[in-house]
Write a protein that holds these residues in place. Structure first.
Motif, mmCIF file in Angstrom:
data_model
loop_
_atom_site.group_PDB
_atom_site.id
_atom_site.type_symbol
_atom_site.label_atom_id
_atom_site.label_comp_id
_atom_site.label_asym_id
_atom_site.label_seq_id
_atom_site.Cartn_x
_atom_site.Cartn_y
_atom_site.Cartn_z
ATOM 1 N N LYS A 245 -29.742 -66.039 68.262
ATOM 2 C CA LYS A 245 -30.263 -66.405 69.589
ATOM 3 C C LYS A 245 -30.609 -65.148 70.396
ATOM 4 C CE LYS A 245 -29.122 -69.075 73.727
ATOM 5 N NZ LYS A 245 -28.125 -69.942 74.402
ATOM 6 N N GLU A 246 -29.766 -64.126 70.296
ATOM 7 C CA GLU A 246 -30.017 -62.876 71.024
ATOM 8 C C GLU A 246 -31.273 -62.186 70.501
ATOM 9 O OE1 GLU A 246 -29.173 -59.609 73.706
ATOM 10 O OE2 GLU A 246 -28.693 -61.742 73.647
ATOM 11 N N LEU A 247 -31.442 -62.185 69.192
ATOM 12 C CA LEU A 247 -32.621 -61.544 68.600
ATOM 13 C C LEU A 247 -33.915 -62.272 68.961
ATOM 14 C CD1 LEU A 247 -31.170 -60.816 65.032
ATOM 15 C CD2 LEU A 247 -31.794 -59.087 66.728
ATOM 16 N N TYR A 290 -36.843 -54.123 70.204
ATOM 17 C CA TYR A 290 -38.015 -54.897 69.800
ATOM 18 C C TYR A 290 -39.258 -54.224 70.358
ATOM 19 C CZ TYR A 290 -40.961 -58.981 68.881
ATOM 20 O OH TYR A 290 -41.943 -59.833 68.423
ATOM 21 N N GLU A 291 -40.114 -53.758 69.444
ATOM 22 C CA GLU A 291 -41.323 -53.048 69.862
ATOM 23 C C GLU A 291 -42.499 -53.466 68.984
ATOM 24 O OE1 GLU A 291 -40.597 -48.870 69.636
ATOM 25 O OE2 GLU A 291 -39.195 -48.839 71.333
ATOM 26 N N LYS A 292 -43.601 -53.866 69.620
ATOM 27 C CA LYS A 292 -44.854 -54.170 68.920
ATOM 28 C C LYS A 292 -44.644 -55.157 67.773
ATOM 29 C CE LYS A 292 -46.760 -49.646 70.097
ATOM 30 N NZ LYS A 292 -47.274 -48.346 69.585
ATOM 31 N N GLY A 293 -43.872 -56.201 68.063
ATOM 32 C CA GLY A 293 -43.676 -57.251 67.076
ATOM 33 C C GLY A 293 -42.700 -56.916 65.968
ATOM 34 N N LYS A 294 -42.000 -55.779 66.075
ATOM 35 C CA LYS A 294 -41.036 -55.356 65.048
ATOM 36 C C LYS A 294 -39.656 -55.135 65.670
ATOM 37 C CE LYS A 294 -43.603 -54.666 61.223
ATOM 38 N NZ LYS A 294 -43.279 -55.204 59.882
ATOM 39 N N TYR A 295 -38.626 -55.401 64.872
ATOM 40 C CA TYR A 295 -37.256 -55.070 65.249
ATOM 41 C C TYR A 295 -36.934 -53.707 64.625
ATOM 42 C CZ TYR A 295 -36.756 -59.919 66.733
ATOM 43 O OH TYR A 295 -36.912 -61.125 67.363
ATOM 44 N N ASN A 298 -32.981 -48.078 66.305
ATOM 45 C CA ASN A 298 -33.267 -46.853 67.052
ATOM 46 C C ASN A 298 -32.843 -45.598 66.289
ATOM 47 O OD1 ASN A 298 -34.446 -46.023 69.488
ATOM 48 N ND2 ASN A 298 -32.439 -45.577 70.398
ATOM 49 N N ASN A 299 -33.665 -44.563 66.384
ATOM 50 C CA ASN A 299 -33.378 -43.252 65.761
ATOM 51 C C ASN A 299 -33.270 -43.303 64.243
ATOM 52 O OD1 ASN A 299 -33.231 -41.864 68.297
ATOM 53 N ND2 ASN A 299 -31.170 -42.658 68.575
ATOM 54 N N THR A 300 -33.883 -44.327 63.629
ATOM 55 C CA THR A 300 -33.940 -44.412 62.169
ATOM 56 C C THR A 300 -35.341 -44.884 61.776
ATOM 57 O OG1 THR A 300 -33.367 -46.749 61.856
ATOM 58 C CG2 THR A 300 -31.540 -45.217 62.194
ATOM 59 N N LYS A 301 -35.580 -44.964 60.481
ATOM 60 C CA LYS A 301 -36.844 -45.502 59.973
ATOM 61 C C LYS A 301 -36.719 -46.976 59.591
ATOM 62 C CE LYS A 301 -38.494 -41.034 58.243
ATOM 63 N NZ LYS A 301 -38.944 -40.264 57.058
ATOM 64 N N ILE A 302 -35.562 -47.560 59.908
ATOM 65 C CA ILE A 302 -35.311 -48.960 59.545
ATOM 66 C C ILE A 302 -36.031 -49.880 60.519
ATOM 67 C CG2 ILE A 302 -33.547 -50.733 59.178
ATOM 68 C CD1 ILE A 302 -31.530 -48.428 58.734
ATOM 69 N N GLU A 303 -36.812 -50.812 59.982
ATOM 70 C CA GLU A 303 -37.462 -51.803 60.834
ATOM 71 C C GLU A 303 -37.599 -53.128 60.082
ATOM 72 O OE1 GLU A 303 -41.228 -49.885 61.754
ATOM 73 O OE2 GLU A 303 -42.226 -51.149 60.261
ATOM 74 N N PHE A 304 -37.701 -54.197 60.851
ATOM 75 C CA PHE A 304 -37.765 -55.547 60.282
ATOM 76 C C PHE A 304 -38.812 -56.361 61.025
ATOM 77 C CE2 PHE A 304 -33.325 -54.122 60.120
ATOM 78 C CZ PHE A 304 -32.978 -54.341 58.791
ATOM 79 N N SER A 305 -39.447 -57.280 60.298
ATOM 80 C CA SER A 305 -40.203 -58.350 60.951
ATOM 81 C C SER A 305 -39.182 -59.390 61.418
ATOM 82 C CB SER A 305 -41.182 -58.995 59.976
ATOM 83 O OG SER A 305 -40.466 -59.681 58.945
ATOM 84 N N LYS A 306 -39.651 -60.397 62.137
ATOM 85 C CA LYS A 306 -38.733 -61.442 62.590
ATOM 86 C C LYS A 306 -38.058 -62.129 61.411
ATOM 87 C CE LYS A 306 -38.567 -65.839 65.096
ATOM 88 N NZ LYS A 306 -39.332 -66.857 65.857
#
Length: 529
Positions: A245-247, A290-295, A298-306
């Protein structure tokens, strides 16, 4: 021995928000559920009963047995874990960081408050059971706050670094801290006990979580204390729907921001973020943004779609950690809790959170300010008596204390209030005359009045200053005893470690706290140890 007491409100050591909360100011009542009065616990029990499932109870109990499988628990603690299966059992909870060797004294006061309230509730409501809980802040990352403690004005510090959750930090290197502390402790039975306690806690356990669990258990296990580590897969699974829910909805930001508007006359303790979660691994604890449609972590290269982050949450809920805004919600989801006991800063940020609990349909706990205590040795109490000091005197700011005692000890009346009142009466007559004549004369009278009053005030200050010089020796003894009890002008409980008092008192230190502290009292406790 001084017999007076001082309320938290009059102590000078609590914020305006906490004072207004203790005074039950009407403007704050929408920010908490029920005030901590013994009669308010029954409706809290009834509400929590309806809002906490048997399934959650069983998961909690299984998790606690798993967490403690390598520890020897007292019969009372084992009994309390078993009692948590029952729908008539509830928890009273406090939380604290994993400070090295407990950190400041108030670690003890938090837990004693929790234990004593559990006992008091059992007497009042005998058909229910109440279990004291210490929630370890294992997922915190502010290592600089917890890597030291103070013993007899010396800082005992653990020089290492930590990038991830502090609970997972290896205890390697603490043998050097042990050697330093052992040297400072010296000899004697109490010193030897403290050495062994430190050694067993930190040199016989692999990480800070296990070391802290051992330490708290050793100090309080006979009281049935239950120690909870939220960095736990089974417990995180219970929290996962709220993480989702938070995400996806990010409602806590809006809820807490609205609450903060009601606190605009106070200092806000914490500010919510759009997403109030961290992503954690052994050496990583970074915010999820959450930036530009991606999760993005911070300070890493890790990112996720929803879809990817929701899959990650499903497969690895243990990697999602609540920040200060959501940690209280997590706690109340997994515990059948009635009351949270904390310090002034903690209660202040809990007062920002009620609307977020309501949004998630979770019962908001009763909020209780922990006991605060001033410990004094017998020799110090003897000095206080000889100096004719009250406890309330010692809570004064030092300059105010010096001024007060100088006036009391002086052979002269340094208070010129009567003279100033007499002068004002004389000028009152002149003012009446002046009002019937030229306005310029009225101005001259008022100017002369101000000048004369100012002159008296200056004479008062000069006489006080002269008397301070005459009474210098007595005033120095007064400031010395205040400095002993209020190190660096602050509360003893926020500076000194329990070991400094255990050296003198041994087991009596904790037994006195348990026997004499009243968790629902709003006065500072003063104890001779």
């Amino acid at each position: 021995m001084p017999s007076d007491c001082i309320s938290y409100q009059n102590s000078g050591y609590f914020s305006k928000l906490i004072i207004d909360y203790l005074n039950q100011k009407p403007e704050l009542q929408s920010l908490y559920h029920r005030f901590p009065k013994i009669e308010n616990f029954l409706p809290q029990i009834e509400e929590k009963t309806k809002n906490f499932s048997q399934e959650n109870r069983q998961i909690l109990v299984d998790s606690l047995f798993e967490q403690n499988k390598n520890f020897v628990l007292s019969e009372k603690s084992l009994e309390n874990i078993e009692l948590l299966k029952e729908s008539t059992t509830f928890t009273i909870t406090t939380g604290h960081q994993l400070n090295l060797f407990t950190g400041p004294l108030y670690f003890l006061y938090k837990i004693v408050s929790t234990i004593n309230l559990s006992k008091e509730l059992k007497v009042k409501y005998p058909t229910y059971d109440f279990v004291p809980v210490y929630w370890m802040a294992t997922e915190d990352h502010d290592f600089e706050e917890i890597n030291h403690f103070t013993f007899k004005n010396k800082k005992i510090k653990w020089d290492t670094s930590s990038k991830g959750p502090v609970g997972r930090l290896s205890t390697q290197g603490l043998d050097e801290v042990y050697e330093q502390f052992a040297k400072e402790l010296g000899i004697g039975d109490n010193a030897n006990y403290l050495k062994e306690l430190f050694r067993k806690a930190y040199l016989e356990h692999d990480n800070l979580t296990e070391a802290t669990r051992f330490l708290a258990n050793e100090l309080f296990k006979e009281e049935g204390l239950i120690i909870v580590d939220g960095d736990d897969l089974s417990l995180k699974k219970l929290f996962a729907p709220y993480v989702q829910k938070e995400l996806v909805e990010q409602t806590s930001f809006q809820n807490v921001s609205e609450s903060n508007k009601k606190l605009n006359e106070y200092d806000i303790q914490v500010n919510p973020r759009e997403i109030n979660l961290f992503y954690i691994e052994d050496n990583l604890r970074e915010r999820i943004v959450y930036e530009k449609g991606k999760y993005i972590v911070n300070n890493t290269k890790i990112e996720f779609s929803k879809n990817e982050i929701l899959t990650e949450l499903k497969n690895h809920p243990e990697k999602f950690s609540p920040n200060v805004i959501l940690r209280p919600l997590y706690q109340e989801i997994i515990l059948p809790n009635l009351c949270y006991i904390g310090g002034g800063g903690e209660i202040a940020y809990w007062l920002q959170l009620k609307s977020n609990f309501e949004s998630n349909n979770i019962t908001f706990p009763i909020l209780l300010l922990r006991n605060s205590v001033l410990l004094a040795f017998t020799k110090q109490v003897s000095k206080i008596d000889k100096l004719h000091l009250n406890w309330s005197d010692l809570f004064l700011k030092q300059q105010d204390l010096i001024n007060k005692k100088a006036k009391e000890l002086s052979n002269y009346n340094i208070d010129f209030t009567l003279q100033k009142e007499f002068l004002k009466q004389q000028f009152s007559t002149l003012n009446k005359i002046a009002q019937q004549t030229d306005k310029s004369f009225l101005g001259a009278v008022k100017a002369q009045e101000a000048k004369q009053i100012k002159g008296l005030e200056n004479l008062e200050k000069r006489l006080l200053k002269a008397e301070k010089r005459v009474l210098a020796d007595q005033l120095e003894r007064i400031t010395n005893i205040q400095n002993e009890l209020f190190p660096n002008g602050g509360l003893q409980e926020r500076k000194q470690n329990f070991s400094e008092f255990y050296i003198e008192s041994g087991d009596e230190l904790i037994s006195k706290l348990l026997s004499e502290l009243n968790p629902l009292d709003q006065n500072f406790s003063t104890l001779i140890v």
